[in-house]
Design an enzyme around this catalytic site. Structure first.
Site, PDB file in Angstrom:
ATOM      1  N   HIS A 200       0.818  -1.222   0.000  1.00 12.47           N
ATOM      2  CA  HIS A 200       0.000   0.000   0.000  1.00 12.47           C
ATOM      3  C   HIS A 200       0.848   1.267   0.000  1.00 12.47           C
ATOM      4  CE1 HIS A 200      -3.340  -2.763   0.892  1.00 12.47           C
ATOM      5  NE2 HIS A 200      -3.921  -1.944   0.040  1.00 12.47           N
ATOM      6  N   ARG A 307     -10.561   4.043  -1.548  1.00 12.37           N
ATOM      7  CA  ARG A 307     -10.037   3.305  -0.390  1.00 12.37           C
ATOM      8  C   ARG A 307     -10.334   4.103   0.866  1.00 12.37           C
ATOM      9  NH1 ARG A 307      -5.641   1.814  -4.160  1.00 12.37           N
ATOM     10  NH2 ARG A 307      -5.385  -0.430  -4.110  1.00 12.37           N
ATOM     11  N   ARG A 343     -15.466   1.736  -1.389  1.00 15.70           N
ATOM     12  CA  ARG A 343     -15.188   0.448  -0.766  1.00 15.70           C
ATOM     13  C   ARG A 343     -15.268   0.602   0.743  1.00 15.70           C
ATOM     14  NH1 ARG A 343      -9.466  -2.456  -1.367  1.00 15.70           N
ATOM     15  NH2 ARG A 343      -8.748  -0.779  -0.004  1.00 15.70           N
ATOM     16  N   GLU A 442     -11.118 -10.972  -4.295  1.00 16.14           N
ATOM     17  CA  GLU A 442      -9.674 -10.878  -4.046  1.00 16.14           C
ATOM     18  C   GLU A 442      -9.154 -12.035  -3.214  1.00 16.14           C
ATOM     19  OE1 GLU A 442      -8.740  -7.060  -2.305  1.00 16.14           O
ATOM     20  OE2 GLU A 442     -10.490  -7.078  -1.029  1.00 16.14           O
ATOM     21  N   ASN A 465      -4.379  -7.406  -6.529  1.00 21.08           N
ATOM     22  CA  ASN A 465      -3.211  -7.317  -5.634  1.00 21.08           C
ATOM     23  C   ASN A 465      -3.287  -8.413  -4.585  1.00 21.08           C
ATOM     24  OD1 ASN A 465      -2.793  -4.971  -7.013  1.00 21.08           O
ATOM     25  ND2 ASN A 465      -3.558  -3.636  -5.394  1.00 21.08           N
ATOM     26  N   ASP A 466      -4.465  -8.537  -3.986  1.00 23.52           N
ATOM     27  CA  ASP A 466      -4.633  -9.569  -2.971  1.00 23.52           C
ATOM     28  C   ASP A 466      -4.879 -10.931  -3.596  1.00 23.52           C
ATOM     29  OD1 ASP A 466      -4.263  -8.406  -0.409  1.00 23.52           O
ATOM     30  OD2 ASP A 466      -6.064  -7.212  -0.759  1.00 23.52           O
ATOM     31  N   ARG A 476       2.511  -9.880  -0.519  1.00 28.42           N
ATOM     32  CA  ARG A 476       2.669  -8.765  -1.467  1.00 28.42           C
ATOM     33  C   ARG A 476       3.627  -7.692  -0.963  1.00 28.42           C
ATOM     34  NH1 ARG A 476      -3.343  -5.924  -1.236  1.00 28.42           N
ATOM     35  NH2 ARG A 476      -2.357  -3.993  -1.883  1.00 28.42           N
ATOM     36  N   CYS A 513      -9.587  -3.596 -10.120  1.00 23.55           N
ATOM     37  CA  CYS A 513      -9.081  -2.369  -9.499  1.00 23.55           C
ATOM     38  C   CYS A 513      -7.716  -2.588  -8.858  1.00 23.55           C
ATOM     39  CB  CYS A 513     -10.084  -1.803  -8.501  1.00 23.55           C
ATOM     40  SG  CYS A 513     -10.409  -2.909  -7.132  1.00 23.55           S
TER      41      CYS A 513
HETATM   42  C1  PEP Z   1      -6.488  -5.329  -4.407  1.00 17.46           C
HETATM   43  O1  PEP Z   1      -6.262  -6.127  -3.505  1.00 17.46           O
HETATM   44  O2  PEP Z   1      -6.214  -5.548  -5.609  1.00 17.46           O
HETATM   45  C2  PEP Z   1      -7.108  -4.028  -4.104  1.00 17.46           C
HETATM   46  C3  PEP Z   1      -7.463  -3.197  -5.054  1.00 17.46           C
HETATM   47  O3  PEP Z   1      -7.230  -3.691  -2.792  1.00 17.46           O
HETATM   48  P1  PEP Z   1      -5.992  -3.182  -1.909  1.00 17.46           P
HETATM   49  O4  PEP Z   1      -4.825  -2.957  -2.801  1.00 17.46           O
HETATM   50  O5  PEP Z   1      -6.436  -1.918  -1.244  1.00 17.46           O
HETATM   51  O6  PEP Z   1      -5.811  -4.318  -0.962  1.00 17.46           O
HETATM   52 MG    MG Z   2      -7.201  -5.794  -1.601  1.00 16.82          MG
END
Ligand code: PEP
Ligand code: MG
Length: 590
Positions: A200, A307, A343, A442, A465-466, A476, A513
């Site tokens: 993040h 977010r 979200r 995710e 991402n998750d 990650r 996203c």
């Molecule tokens: C993701 O996990 O791809 C996502 C968009 O949420 P975050 O990056 O805030 O965990």
């Molecule tokens: Mg996420």
């Protein structure tokens, strides 16, 4: 780690996470804490060291009581009582007597004595097969770090909001909350030892348009405040004491970038349509309501991911319903009629609240995070749901839940949302009864039960991402295994395809996203897999649009068909790269 030594020039390689080049003086923060060197005491020094130990304990006790008071006032007695455990640590005879004994008998300095006892005690507790005692280990770590800081007289952390001079910030780690505080006027760029593209902190850097490099391993150890350096966020390098030749080469790179930016500006007002007329919706990821203007300026068609957790961090108490309503409404009315997908709170993992004393977890990304946290902290969740519903009367607001791992969670969240609707109706408070509700996909489990989820929502948003971290079991945040974090892994692509098919069978739209949506290399693949919408940082929108307008949906579909049939992540990545290089070579000139 220094890769090149040339006339005093030193280059450090890491992972590029936020584009741009900057140069300036280095400011090194937060060095990793190492063992304090032992020092042998003379007999005469022993009493003084014992007194220092007592003072450090007294000072720590006062600090913990102060934190406890603030948390109790701002959050509640239950959360405040968590600090009772910290206070108990300060009375633990094993810790105190152990340190006193080492000082008296072995005549070692107090820092060394205390650190030795604290570390062996914490390690012993962490190994015990009892959850309660293991939790005490984390309390122990927190408190003993505080005692040690007091002994060493380490100053309060530097105020990153108000720096006096421009600088490039170097740190072992920067939490997302610290990154959000960076003084944009004075921080030219930043670099960290740990982290990866989808941590993040990296996401925040892109949002703030701050050039950044992570995963530099030992830069915060090797570099010193005051050194002059150049940070290259395109290629992930830091060059200390750059030579004239290097500065000249970078001058050229900056010019090439300016030319590309000019090309990209031309597409801002254009739609994201492929050469063969396939329309892709292109939205933006934001962290605060004030970013709505930047969304428009970037040429995005709304907000695809707000977010909201950034409203909650860096403050003493969580925001209430009214404050949240004002923030959501600000974004919704600024962008109306374009959508704003809000979200719900995704705390946990690497995003922690300073105002809520959430106990340290061994596996925070697998722990009390996002929807799991909200379903147990109903008051916080309810305030947010009501605020979002109220904002839905002011624009095209949609709501989505993070980290859904199965149907039960979605049903519980929807049931609470439905109760909030009833309450607002009874109070005569306006809201949009048809506000769309979506689920983030995710976790691999959500992707696999997408068929069931699709019957209960109006849209999906793939949090790649998750999804990648949970599917491939690759943290990650961890630069050591960043090479295993492969967006083009066949397992990921099959989960995406499965999700898209399940969604489309129920007329549910699918967005991505995660960072894959802003990476030109993976954009054609996602579009070819049938994803309807992409949402990326505002700083990446123009390049995605530029690419979409230069590619064909037919070739994207061919690429996806190839990828679904291919066993090798690197072969798929190479094919993706080839397509993009052919369609938009300028994107690779940096
Ligand atoms: C993701 O996990 O791809 C996502 C968009 O949420 P975050 O990056 O805030 O965990
Ligand atoms: Mg996420």
């Amino acid at each position: 780690m220094a890769e090149r030594l040339h006339a005093g020039e030193q280059t450090f390689h890491g992972i590029p996470v936020s584009a741009g080049v900057c140069r300036g003086k280095i400011l090194v923060l937060d060095k990793p804490r190492h063992a304090v060197p032992p020092r042998q005491l003379s007999d005469a020094e022993v009493a003084g060291e014992l007194e220092r130990l007592e003072n450090a304990f007294r000072q720590t006790r006062q600090q913990v009581l102060e934190v406890q008071r603030k948390v109790t006032e701002n959050v509640g007695a239950e959360q405040g009582s968590i600090f009772d455990a910290h206070l108990l640590v300060l009375e633990d005879p094993v810790l105190i007597d152990g340190a006193v004994r080492l000082i008296r008998e072995q005549k070692v300095n107090v820092e060394q004595a205390f650190q030795t006892v604290a570390e062996s005690y914490t390690a012993a507790l962490a190994k015990v097969d009892d959850e309660y005692l293991r939790e005490r280990a984390s309390d122990m770590r927190d408190v003993t770090a505080r005692v040690l800081n007091n002994l060493l007289g380490r100053a309060e952390e530097l105020d990153l909001r108000h720096l006096k001079e421009t600088c490039i910030v170097i740190a072992h780690d920067l939490t997302p909350s610290k990154t959000a505080l960076l003084d944009r006027e004075h921080v030219l760029g930043f670099a960290t030892d740990i982290g990866s593209r989808t941590s993040h902190t990296a996401i925040m850097a892109r949002s703030l348009h701050i050039p950044a490099v992570v995963g530099l391993k030992n830069a915060s150890e090797a570099l010193k405040s005051g050194q002059f350096a150049l940070l290259d966020g395109f290629n992930g390098v830091i060059i200390v004491n750059p030579t004239d030749q290097t500065l000249f080469e970078y001058g050229q790179l900056i010019r090439r970038h300016a030319t590309l930016e000019e090309k990209l500006r031309e597409v801002v007002g254009q739609p994201a349509v492929t050469l063969d007329n396939h329309r892709v919706s292109l939205l933006a990821n934001v962290e605060q309501a004030g970013d709505a203007e930047a969304v428009r300026a970037a040429g995005a068609e709304g907000i695809g991911l707000f977010r909201t957790e950034y409203l909650f961090i860096n403050r003493d108490a969580p925001p209430g319903e009214e404050e949240q309503f004002q923030a959501y409404r600000q974004a919704a009315s600024a962008l109306r009629p374009q959508p704003v997908i809000i979200r719900t709170l995704d705390l946990g993992g690497d995003k922690l609240l300073s105002s809520l004393a959430v106990p340290t977890e061994l596996n925070p990304f697998l722990g009390w995070r996002a929807i799991r946290f909200c379903l147990q902290q109903v008051d916080i969740f309810r305030a947010q749901l009501r605020a979002i519903l109220r904002a839905s009367a002011e624009g095209n607001v949609k709501l989505m839940y993070p980290m859904i791992s199965g149907l039960e969670e979605l049903n519980q969240a929807n049931a609470l949302l439905s109760r909030c609707r009833d309450e607002l109706r009874a109070e005569n408070v306006p809201f949009n009864d048809r506000m769309e509700v979506g689920a983030m996909i995710e976790t691999p489990s959500a992707a696999l039960v997408a068929n069931s989820l699709a019957r209960r929502v109006q849209f999906f948003s793939l949090g790649t991402n998750d999804l990648i971290q949970y599917t491939l079991a690759v943290d990650r945040m961890n630069e050591k295994i960043a090479h295993l974090y492969e967006p083009t892994h066949p397992a990921i692509l099959r989960l995406i395809k499965h999700t898209v098919d399940a969604a489309h069978a129920h007329q549910v739209r699918v967005s991505v996203c995660g960072e894959m949506a802003g990476d030109p290399v993976t954009v054609p693949l996602l579009v070819g897999l049938g994803v309807d919408e992409l949402s990326a940082a505002t700083s990446l929108i123009a390049q995605v649009k530029y690419l979409v307008r230069r590619m064909k949906i037919s070739e994207a579909r061919e690429l996806a068909a190839f990828a679904l049939d291919c066993e090798s992540p690197s072969e798929i990545a190479a094919r993706c790269q080839e397509l993009v290089q052919r369609a938009a070579p300028s994107l690779f000139e940096m």
